[in-house]
Each structure stands twice: as C-alpha cells, then as structure tokens.
Design a protein around this motif. Structure first.
Motif, short mmCIF file in Angstrom:
data_model
loop_
_atom_site.label_atom_id
_atom_site.label_comp_id
_atom_site.label_asym_id
_atom_site.label_seq_id
_atom_site.Cartn_x
_atom_site.Cartn_y
_atom_site.Cartn_z
N LEU A 11 0.69 -0.98 -0.19
CA LEU A 11 0.04 0.13 -0.20
C LEU A 11 1.34 1.13 0.03
CD1 LEU A 11 -1.99 -1.08 2.84
CD2 LEU A 11 -3.38 -0.77 0.46
N THR A 12 0.20 2.03 -1.02
CA THR A 12 1.57 3.61 -0.32
C THR A 12 1.58 3.88 0.46
OG1 THR A 12 -0.39 4.75 -1.65
CG2 THR A 12 0.87 3.53 -3.21
N ASP A 13 2.43 5.26 1.05
CA ASP A 13 2.08 5.95 2.45
C ASP A 13 0.77 6.49 2.37
OD1 ASP A 13 4.87 4.55 2.49
OD2 ASP A 13 5.78 6.82 2.77
N LYS A 14 0.57 7.07 1.22
CA LYS A 14 -1.12 7.73 1.05
C LYS A 14 -1.74 7.20 1.13
CE LYS A 14 -3.29 10.98 -2.32
NZ LYS A 14 -3.34 11.43 -3.54
N SER A 15 -1.61 6.06 1.27
CA SER A 15 -3.24 4.80 0.83
C SER A 15 -3.28 4.76 2.95
CB SER A 15 -2.99 3.43 0.10
OG SER A 15 -2.92 4.76 -1.34
N ARG A 16 -1.97 3.87 2.93
CA ARG A 16 -2.00 3.59 4.60
C ARG A 16 -2.41 4.73 5.42
NH1 ARG A 16 2.36 3.14 6.70
NH2 ARG A 16 3.63 3.78 4.91
N ALA A 17 -1.85 6.44 5.08
CA ALA A 17 -2.34 7.22 6.24
C ALA A 17 -3.61 7.32 5.29
CB ALA A 17 -1.48 8.76 5.46
N LYS A 18 -4.96 7.40 4.77
CA LYS A 18 -5.65 7.45 4.36
C LYS A 18 -6.79 6.95 5.31
CE LYS A 18 -8.93 8.84 0.15
NZ LYS A 18 -8.60 9.37 -0.67
N ILE A 19 -6.41 5.59 5.10
CA ILE A 19 -6.61 4.23 5.87
C ILE A 19 -6.67 4.47 7.16
CG2 ILE A 19 -6.89 2.06 6.34
CD1 ILE A 19 -6.32 1.54 3.06
N ALA A 20 -5.29 4.38 7.72
CA ALA A 20 -5.62 5.25 8.98
C ALA A 20 -6.28 6.42 9.92
CB ALA A 20 -4.27 4.76 9.70
N ALA A 21 -6.57 7.21 8.51
CA ALA A 21 -7.02 8.51 9.47
C ALA A 21 -8.67 8.09 9.68
CB ALA A 21 -7.03 9.34 8.27
N GLY A 22 -9.68 6.84 8.64
CA GLY A 22 -10.70 7.01 8.66
C GLY A 22 -11.06 5.38 9.51
N LEU A 23 -9.94 4.68 9.56
CA LEU A 23 -10.02 3.82 10.77
C LEU A 23 -9.68 4.15 12.20
CD1 LEU A 23 -7.30 0.39 10.22
CD2 LEU A 23 -10.51 1.16 9.94
N SER A 24 -9.10 5.34 12.35
CA SER A 24 -8.81 6.10 13.62
C SER A 24 -10.47 7.24 14.49
CB SER A 24 -8.22 7.50 13.77
OG SER A 24 -7.21 7.50 13.76
N GLY A 25 -11.63 7.31 12.80
CA GLY A 25 -12.69 7.63 13.38
C GLY A 25 -13.18 6.03 13.46
N LEU A 26 -13.51 5.38 13.00
CA LEU A 26 -13.85 4.24 13.29
C LEU A 26 -14.19 3.77 15.13
CD1 LEU A 26 -15.97 1.88 12.75
CD2 LEU A 26 -14.43 0.27 11.80
N LEU A 27 -12.41 3.82 15.51
CA LEU A 27 -12.01 3.84 16.45
C LEU A 27 -12.75 4.50 17.84
CD1 LEU A 27 -10.32 1.55 18.81
CD2 LEU A 27 -8.55 3.47 18.37
N ALA A 28 -12.57 6.01 17.63
CA ALA A 28 -13.21 7.22 18.30
C ALA A 28 -14.90 6.69 18.66
CB ALA A 28 -13.28 8.23 17.70
N ASP A 29 -15.55 6.09 17.26
CA ASP A 29 -16.47 6.35 17.59
C ASP A 29 -17.15 4.74 17.79
OD1 ASP A 29 -18.35 8.23 15.87
OD2 ASP A 29 -18.53 6.97 14.31
N SER A 30 -16.58 3.76 18.16
CA SER A 30 -16.20 2.64 19.45
C SER A 30 -15.68 2.48 20.65
CB SER A 30 -15.54 1.32 17.88
OG SER A 30 -15.68 0.90 16.41
N TYR A 31 -15.19 3.78 20.27
CA TYR A 31 -15.24 3.54 21.84
C TYR A 31 -16.18 4.52 23.22
CZ TYR A 31 -12.25 4.09 26.35
OH TYR A 31 -11.97 3.67 28.07
#
Length: 160
Positions: A11-31
C-alpha cells in the motif's frame, strides 16, 4: 533517536495514511459506543433491568474486543492509534449522553450510536476497496455485520 523503518506492505504511504485516518474515526466511534453501553449496563433500572443489563454486558464485551482489533490494524498500517478521551472526542461522530436516561431511552441512544458506527465503517469501504486493502475490508465487513445486527435487535425492543 530511533530511525523510522520503511513500511512496504503493498500500500502506498498515502493510502495507508488515508485508511489509518478513517480507522481512527471508527475507533473513536467504537470507543464512545463501548463507553455508552457500559455506562447503561451499570445504570439501567426498571422492569427490563435483567434483560437489558445482560444484553448491554454482551454488547460492551464484544465492543471491547473490537477496539483492540481496530487499533491493531491502525498500528499495522504504521500509524499510532488514538487513545485519549481528547482524541476520541475530536474524531467521534457520536456525542456523549448527559445524565442517566430511562431504560427505553438508553435503547434509543444505543440504536443511534450503533447506526452511527456502522455509517463510519461503511464510509471507509470505498477507500479500502480502491486501495485493495483486503484486511481492512474484512475488518470493516465484520464490524458492519455486528453493528447492523445489534441495531436491529435494539430497535426490536422499541416496537409494540
């Protein structure tokens, strides 16, 4: 100071960053959902006490495990997982509930929070599909299944 090691998982650095940002939002909602569910487990009362107390415990226990899975996926992508109340409050789409609602209002709040968490996960699917990130897609599919099913079960308690 330790030197950063290059990550090359396809995965490109840009893709990884974009996915990690989205997952961070999911983690926040999940918590936020986890904390709300656990709070309601502790504070529910009334004629439905036993069934709701048990149901909420089952739900928050499942959510606790999911938090780790989401955070570990963020880490596997090479990014730090958010882990403070301040970070979660900035990232979450779910707002905290003031006071202690009555039992059926707890259920209503949980339906809304389950649905919000599902929307957050669903919003990330096109991003991971575009990047061909199957592990994250699998994680999102699992989370969607849980949140949609749990919302349905909770909504069923509100029907007459």
């Amino acid at each position: 100071m330790a030197k950063a090691i290059k990550i090359d998982i396809g995965l490109t650095d840009k893709s990884r960053a974009k996915i990690a940002a989205g997952l961070s939002g999911l983690l926040a909602d999940s918590y936020t959902l986890y904390l709300m569910t656990h709070n309601f487990h502790w504070n529910v009362k009334g004629p439905m006490f036993n069934s709701l107390h048990q149901m909420f415990m089952t739900q928050y226990t499942e959510q606790w495990t999911a938090l780790d899975q989401i955070a570990e996926r963020i880490r596997a992508l090479g990014y730090p997982a958010p882990g403070t109340y301040a970070q979660f409050s900035k990232l979450a789409t779910i707002k905290e509930v003031e006071g202690v609602p009555v039992a059926l209002d707890m259920v209503r709040h949980l339906v809304a929070a389950q649905e919000a968490t599902a929307r957050t996960a669903r919003k990330l699917l096109p991003v991971v599909d575009e990047c061909d990130d199957q592990p994250t897609a699998d994680l999102l599919t699992q989370r969607l299944d849980v949140h949609e099913k749990t919302a349905w079960m909770l909504r069923s308690l509100l029907e007459e």
